[in-house]
Design a protein around this motif. Structure first.
Motif, PDB file in Angstrom:
ATOM      1  N   VAL A 179       5.864   3.254  -4.029  1.00 14.60           N
ATOM      2  CA  VAL A 179       5.792   3.683  -2.629  1.00 14.60           C
ATOM      3  C   VAL A 179       4.876   4.887  -2.459  1.00 14.60           C
ATOM      4  O   VAL A 179       4.035   4.918  -1.549  1.00 14.60           O
ATOM      5  CB  VAL A 179       7.212   4.000  -2.095  1.00 14.60           C
ATOM      6  N   ILE A 180       5.014   5.891  -3.326  1.00 15.72           N
ATOM      7  CA  ILE A 180       4.230   7.123  -3.190  1.00 15.72           C
ATOM      8  C   ILE A 180       2.742   6.846  -3.397  1.00 15.72           C
ATOM      9  O   ILE A 180       1.888   7.450  -2.753  1.00 15.72           O
ATOM     10  CB  ILE A 180       4.731   8.213  -4.171  1.00 15.72           C
ATOM     11  N   THR A 181       2.408   5.912  -4.291  1.00 14.95           N
ATOM     12  CA  THR A 181       1.004   5.553  -4.520  1.00 14.95           C
ATOM     13  C   THR A 181       0.412   4.884  -3.289  1.00 14.95           C
ATOM     14  O   THR A 181      -0.715   5.188  -2.877  1.00 14.95           O
ATOM     15  CB  THR A 181       0.874   4.606  -5.733  1.00 14.95           C
ATOM     16  N   SER A 182       1.167   3.986  -2.672  1.00 19.52           N
ATOM     17  CA  SER A 182       0.689   3.302  -1.466  1.00 19.52           C
ATOM     18  C   SER A 182       0.525   4.272  -0.299  1.00 19.52           C
ATOM     19  O   SER A 182      -0.428   4.162   0.487  1.00 19.52           O
ATOM     20  CB  SER A 182       1.654   2.179  -1.080  1.00 19.52           C
ATOM     21  N   LEU A 183       1.450   5.220  -0.166  1.00 19.36           N
ATOM     22  CA  LEU A 183       1.342   6.227   0.890  1.00 19.36           C
ATOM     23  C   LEU A 183       0.099   7.093   0.698  1.00 19.36           C
ATOM     24  O   LEU A 183      -0.639   7.373   1.646  1.00 19.36           O
ATOM     25  CB  LEU A 183       2.596   7.106   0.911  1.00 19.36           C
ATOM     26  N   GLY A 184      -0.131   7.515  -0.533  1.00 22.54           N
ATOM     27  CA  GLY A 184      -1.284   8.355  -0.826  1.00 22.54           C
ATOM     28  C   GLY A 184      -2.603   7.615  -0.700  1.00 22.54           C
ATOM     29  O   GLY A 184      -3.658   8.240  -0.542  1.00 22.54           O
ATOM     30  N   ASP A 185      -2.551   6.281  -0.746  1.00 19.25           N
ATOM     31  CA  ASP A 185      -3.755   5.443  -0.729  1.00 19.25           C
ATOM     32  C   ASP A 185      -3.917   4.710   0.605  1.00 19.25           C
ATOM     33  O   ASP A 185      -4.720   3.778   0.706  1.00 19.25           O
ATOM     34  CB  ASP A 185      -3.659   4.425  -1.880  1.00 19.25           C
ATOM     35  N   ILE A 186      -3.159   5.135   1.619  1.00 20.12           N
ATOM     36  CA  ILE A 186      -3.084   4.385   2.873  1.00 20.12           C
ATOM     37  C   ILE A 186      -4.420   4.312   3.598  1.00 20.12           C
ATOM     38  O   ILE A 186      -4.699   3.364   4.336  1.00 20.12           O
ATOM     39  CB  ILE A 186      -2.007   4.989   3.806  1.00 20.12           C
ATOM     40  N   PHE A 187      -5.306   5.293   3.392  1.00 22.92           N
ATOM     41  CA  PHE A 187      -6.600   5.296   4.076  1.00 22.92           C
ATOM     42  C   PHE A 187      -7.693   4.612   3.257  1.00 22.92           C
ATOM     43  O   PHE A 187      -8.860   4.623   3.655  1.00 22.92           O
ATOM     44  CB  PHE A 187      -7.014   6.728   4.419  1.00 22.92           C
ATOM     45  N   LEU A 192      -6.012  -1.984   1.528  1.00 20.88           N
ATOM     46  CA  LEU A 192      -5.101  -1.952   2.674  1.00 20.88           C
ATOM     47  C   LEU A 192      -4.063  -3.068   2.633  1.00 20.88           C
ATOM     48  O   LEU A 192      -2.874  -2.832   2.900  1.00 20.88           O
ATOM     49  CB  LEU A 192      -5.911  -2.037   3.977  1.00 20.88           C
ATOM     50  N   GLU A 193      -4.480  -4.270   2.299  1.00 22.34           N
ATOM     51  CA  GLU A 193      -3.544  -5.406   2.269  1.00 22.34           C
ATOM     52  C   GLU A 193      -2.403  -5.169   1.286  1.00 22.34           C
ATOM     53  O   GLU A 193      -1.232  -5.407   1.598  1.00 22.34           O
ATOM     54  CB  GLU A 193      -4.295  -6.686   1.899  1.00 22.34           C
ATOM     55  N   HIS A 194      -2.749  -4.687   0.095  1.00 26.56           N
ATOM     56  CA  HIS A 194      -1.737  -4.412  -0.928  1.00 26.56           C
ATOM     57  C   HIS A 194      -0.781  -3.313  -0.464  1.00 26.56           C
ATOM     58  O   HIS A 194       0.441  -3.430  -0.619  1.00 26.56           O
ATOM     59  CB  HIS A 194      -2.423  -3.999  -2.230  1.00 26.56           C
ATOM     60  N   ASN A 195      -1.354  -2.247   0.113  1.00 25.69           N
ATOM     61  CA  ASN A 195      -0.526  -1.123   0.558  1.00 25.69           C
ATOM     62  C   ASN A 195       0.409  -1.527   1.691  1.00 25.69           C
ATOM     63  O   ASN A 195       1.572  -1.116   1.725  1.00 25.69           O
ATOM     64  CB  ASN A 195      -1.416   0.045   1.003  1.00 25.69           C
ATOM     65  N   LEU A 196      -0.096  -2.345   2.620  1.00 25.66           N
ATOM     66  CA  LEU A 196       0.744  -2.795   3.730  1.00 25.66           C
ATOM     67  C   LEU A 196       1.847  -3.736   3.247  1.00 25.66           C
ATOM     68  O   LEU A 196       2.956  -3.726   3.795  1.00 25.66           O
ATOM     69  CB  LEU A 196      -0.112  -3.492   4.792  1.00 25.66           C
ATOM     70  N   ILE A 200       5.170  -2.044   4.682  1.00 28.56           N
ATOM     71  CA  ILE A 200       5.800  -2.650   5.865  1.00 28.56           C
ATOM     72  C   ILE A 200       7.278  -2.978   5.629  1.00 28.56           C
ATOM     73  O   ILE A 200       8.141  -2.550   6.410  1.00 28.56           O
ATOM     74  CB  ILE A 200       5.013  -3.894   6.341  1.00 28.56           C
ATOM     75  N   PRO A 201       7.642  -3.729   4.579  1.00 27.74           N
ATOM     76  CA  PRO A 201       9.076  -3.989   4.361  1.00 27.74           C
ATOM     77  C   PRO A 201       9.855  -2.714   4.044  1.00 27.74           C
ATOM     78  O   PRO A 201      11.018  -2.571   4.457  1.00 27.74           O
ATOM     79  CB  PRO A 201       9.095  -4.964   3.177  1.00 27.74           C
ATOM     80  N   PHE A 202       9.206  -1.787   3.319  1.00 27.30           N
ATOM     81  CA  PHE A 202       9.882  -0.525   2.999  1.00 27.30           C
ATOM     82  C   PHE A 202      10.202   0.250   4.277  1.00 27.30           C
ATOM     83  O   PHE A 202      11.329   0.746   4.449  1.00 27.30           O
ATOM     84  CB  PHE A 202       9.002   0.324   2.081  1.00 27.30           C
TER      85      PHE A 202
END
Length: 280
Positions: A179-187, A192-196, A200-202
């Motif tokens: 989760v923290i990696t996806s949040l830090g990589d959100i931009f 983007l597809e992987h992070n969403l 999204i479910p989280f």
């Protein structure tokens, strides 16, 4: 000026939300916004419109802190794991005394002890569950979506409950790094597809959990306040032990150990001073 103060407080609460070992809800209690926010979330239909500005400023500042701070926290954990974790464990340890003060002078009853034991048991059982997940091996399956939503719900429980660290629980069940990696990589639009897929479910689980658990905590604080605090104390102490146990698995240099001990003390003192500020 009042709005600026609320924004700063929300930002600190947000940082506390993503730091392992720190309870964002505890900061909210210290700043005096916890009970108001809990009451509004528990009664959205009747109270959200009247308090929309308050919730908007608080929500935006918390969200901004989470997005901006996630990458920094991740880098600290990747490059300075022991010192970073010991700072956070020290901060969480410093929050135990304020929690115990909430039940100070109250007669110890068997039912209160049972509540604390149940809390310890729940966290201990969660800690031995193997979700077998890491960012590199995350499979895009319905089960993964369900587990991410459950993780969000678990994080919501800790978000709403003072003294319990959501990031500590996510670490215990193995979803913190994801989760923290996806949040830090959100931009990073290339990812983007992987992070969403992760976020999204989280977030759905988190929002649903915050709403439902706010109602539960609001009820418990009004009707079973002492038992609730005993349960929170049980959760907090067990989380510290489990995090410390995880930290001890590694091999470290002497200078890392010395720095980590110093940071543990600093973390403890920071929360101690915050608590004194609240009392004053």
């Amino acid at each position: 000026m009042k709005d600026i103060k609320l924004f700063i407080e929300g930002f600190i609460i947000g940082i506390g939300k993503i730091i392992p070992g720190v309870s964002g809800a505890m900061f909210a209690m210290m700043f005096g916004v916890y009970e108001k926010a809990l009451d509004i979330i528990s009664n959205l239909r009747t109270k959200l419109f009247k308090n929309f500005k308050f919730m908007m400023i608080l929500g935006i500042s918390i969200l901004l802190a989470i997005i901006l701070g996630s990458g920094i926290i991740k880098k600290c954990l990747d490059n300075y794991y022991l010192p970073t974790m010991m700072l956070f464990i020290g901060m969480m340890s410093g929050g135990i005394k304020p929690l115990c003060n909430k039940v100070k002078g109250v007669k110890i009853e068997k039912s209160n002890i049972i509540c604390a034991v149940i809390a310890v048991t729940v966290i201990s059982v969660i800690s031995i569950l193997d979700f077998g997940v890491n960012e590199g091996s995350l499979e895009k399956t319905p089960l993964t979506v369900l587990l991410l939503a459950i993780s969000g719900f678990v994080d919501a429980f800790a978000t709403v409950t003072p003294g319990i660290c959501g990031t500590a629980l996510l670490m215990i069940i193995g979803y913190y790094d994801v989760v923290i990696t996806s949040l830090g990589d959100i931009f990073n639009f290339a990812n983007l597809e992987h992070n969403l897929f992760i976020l999204i479910p989280f977030v759905i689980g988190l929002l649903l959990g915050v709403y439902l658990i706010s109602k539960l905590i609001n009820y418990l604080f009004k009707n079973h306040k002492i038992k609730t605090y005993y349960s929170i104390i049980g959760f907090a102490i067990t989380s510290i032990i489990l995090l410390f146990k995880d930290v001890l698995k590694g091999t470290y240099l002497l200078n890392e150990i010395i720095l980590s001990i110093i940071l543990f003390i600093i973390g403890y003192i920071i929360v101690y001073l915050l608590e004194r500020q609240e009392i004053e």
